[in-house]
Design an enzyme around this catalytic site. Sequence first.
Site, mmCIF file in Angstrom:
data_model
loop_
_atom_site.group_PDB
_atom_site.id
_atom_site.type_symbol
_atom_site.label_atom_id
_atom_site.label_comp_id
_atom_site.label_asym_id
_atom_site.label_seq_id
_atom_site.Cartn_x
_atom_site.Cartn_y
_atom_site.Cartn_z
ATOM 1 N N ASP A 142 37.559 41.347 40.608
ATOM 2 C CA ASP A 142 37.142 39.705 40.831
ATOM 3 C C ASP A 142 38.465 38.992 40.300
ATOM 4 O O ASP A 142 39.196 39.212 39.107
ATOM 5 C CB ASP A 142 35.692 39.897 39.880
ATOM 6 C CG ASP A 142 34.796 38.810 40.832
ATOM 7 O OD1 ASP A 142 35.852 37.920 41.785
ATOM 8 O OD2 ASP A 142 33.777 39.198 41.041
ATOM 9 N N ASP A 185 30.618 35.974 48.998
ATOM 10 C CA ASP A 185 29.781 35.626 48.415
ATOM 11 C C ASP A 185 28.309 35.339 49.044
ATOM 12 O O ASP A 185 27.175 35.966 48.857
ATOM 13 C CB ASP A 185 29.778 34.736 47.155
ATOM 14 C CG ASP A 185 30.338 35.209 45.894
ATOM 15 O OD1 ASP A 185 31.398 36.659 46.029
ATOM 16 O OD2 ASP A 185 30.621 34.676 44.573
HETATM 17 C C1 GLA Z 1 31.533 36.732 41.667
HETATM 18 C C2 GLA Z 1 31.868 37.897 42.719
HETATM 19 C C3 GLA Z 1 30.478 38.514 42.899
HETATM 20 C C4 GLA Z 1 29.916 38.972 41.358
HETATM 21 C C5 GLA Z 1 30.336 38.007 40.350
HETATM 22 C C6 GLA Z 1 30.307 38.747 39.047
HETATM 23 O O1 GLA Z 1 31.055 35.436 41.875
HETATM 24 O O2 GLA Z 1 32.526 37.163 44.002
HETATM 25 O O3 GLA Z 1 30.169 39.838 43.158
HETATM 26 O O4 GLA Z 1 30.694 40.432 41.016
HETATM 27 O O5 GLA Z 1 31.675 37.461 40.181
HETATM 28 O O6 GLA Z 1 30.236 37.523 37.855
#
Ligand code: GLA
Length: 713
Positions: A457, A514
């Site tokens: 990430d 997301d």
């Molecule tokens: C980001 C990612 C999510 C998740 C969160 C965890 O927002 O896009 O899918 O992994 O971080 O903190």
Amino acid sequence: MIRTTTYPTDDGQHVAVIWRIDTNCQTMVLSSNRGELPAVIYWKDRLPADEDLLALHDSTLRDINGGMLDQQSPLSVAPQRLDSFPGQPGLIVHNRDGKALMPRLRFVQAQLNDANDHLVITYNDPQLQMNFTCTITAAFSSNVIALHNELTTDAPVLVSWLAAPVLPAPSDSSHTLEFSGRWCGEFQINPVPWQPGARVRECLLGRTSHEHFPGLVVPTQGCNNAAGKAYGFHYGWSGGHKMITEVLPDGRRQVQFGQARDTDQLATTHVATAPLYVTYSNSGLNGIARAFQTYVRDEVIAPSGLKLPRPVHYNCWEAVYFNHDVAELQAIATEAAALGAERFVLDDGWFKGRNDDTTSLGDWEVDTAKYPDGLMPLISHVQSCGMGFGLWFEPEMVNQDSDLYRDHPDWLLGPTDQIKGRNQWVLDLANQTVRDYLYQRIAALLDAYPVEYIKWDHNRVLPFHNAEHTQGVYQLFDRLREAYPQVEIESCSSGGGRIDFGILARTQRVWLSDSNDALERTWMQNNAALFLPSEITGSHVGPRHCHTSGRHLPMALRAWVAASRHMGFEMDPKELDEQERSILVDAVTWYKENRDWLHRGTVQRLDLDDPAQIGEIQVAVDQQRFVAFITQMTASQQSLPQPVRLTGLAPDKRYCITLRNAAQAATLSRGPVALKDRSLTLSGALLMNQGINLPVAFPETLWVVEGHKDTNS
Ligand code: GLA
């Protein structure tokens, strides 16, 4: 296939060198006259093999009108200031004292490899002691050409702009299609009219970004998804970047892509652009989609290894967030496996003290409070359910409240009084020591546990764009991939903030967004298909009550939207009722039965007459079978849906088509639509020209139309 031809010019003193590049569906011709930088003089449909290239060159010569310079300044692969180029130059360089340098670059040599698909053309300016190379690689079958420029100097210089090879854009185009976006809304397409002057899109956010995906489509008049001529561009770089589209005073148009560059940068003796990937299509925007999807699959991802079949993922993020409890996660894993999941990804919250997003980034050790016996009890359970195990990291970041920051406050990129993003700072990955630390921490976990997958990430923008940081990130990825080639990596950046062919050379999946809202995802997936094949585009069934849009969408829509890409789910399976469970299991089963051909086929966008619908068709590489998804996004204006024209089929083959989910027809559907109760066998020509009638559909539902080549045809 690249061929070089050399011609003497009229005066007999000089030569013109012409390079002809052919891929499956396009020809690009560049010419370099009297040793000048090459310019693209033709880029359209394939030309006959015996086309007279000198005559082609002569046919492109233009008139000079009053008020113009006495000679047209070339729109070369790097338009030069010294040539009085009437637009944005392709190279802006100063000496260390800030004096503008205007190189007079002259042809030195051209090197073509034995396979005739890789050409390096070298120029230099002996006085300024500068070398300039333009590199062109042609991928015949996928129909993509990759180009980059490079500048080397003896004395350090300041380069404030070096474009990748600059390309002309066609005059029969009224607008470009640009890409923008936001968190939970990636890959938005914006038509932008061509107008006199330059339009600049610059991403200074230090990552590919949601906001400025480095891609461009230039459709010509009348082009739609299935037909017409169009050009596709993508700059394969994961840091700051800049795009310029410009209409010159004489009507010519140019497209430039390159790295965003600091004006206060250090002097350097070497600058290279990332590759610019381009393709020309005479079969609509879908020709671009097919080219880029195939190229990503065959040339970008394949060398780093993508294991098929793509396993169904379970990701625990939206089920538990930071509340990790081993027994609870084990129970979820059992449920997820029963639904068909094949890989369990443990998301954020597993490491030392990480109970919310304010602490712990950088401290990559298992949290003994949540996992007193380490991760093995969970992993063993996951494996006993028949699933592989994946782990979330966000290596490039650090929280103020972390041991890492307390120990190494000097590892930050930028000052400590900068504005934080999601309570975190970025580490300076240009620093080898930082990279070594991250490598060792990640490697220790990969050595200690059977981790087959990393979700990597990157949840904030950089404080400023910084190419060295991006290079450092690439190095860290490369080192890990080399040491652990069996471990796959997913590129996530608050969803789709880091999706580009540069990162895809090192990763095997992208987290497109997301947003697990299936309606939002429908248009995002549809647009992203211009660049991304289905098997690397992650798509999950989220919770019934969508956490990012607040909507409640039917399970059928959520399940099929996920099944149409690399499928996964991330809700708490306990929330599913029996009906939802059976719809989901049905879609998972379908995904498993079909992923073999889906993940070697192409996704193509449908031109639907009803603006309330979005549709796509996925066609097997041998055109023997297909599936089309037609989503009713909102209620239609008219009382009945219009026929759905398919695309990408073999016109003379007969296909037996069925409506897989006919049972879900709306209760209002009362007419004799044939597909409601039987299959039909029709030619590809009919399916593409006239199309098929589908029953009326409630908003937020989707039709799944399957087709197989009729065995008798
Ligand atoms: C980001 C990612 C999510 C998740 C969160 C965890 O927002 O896009 O899918 O992994 O971080 O903190």
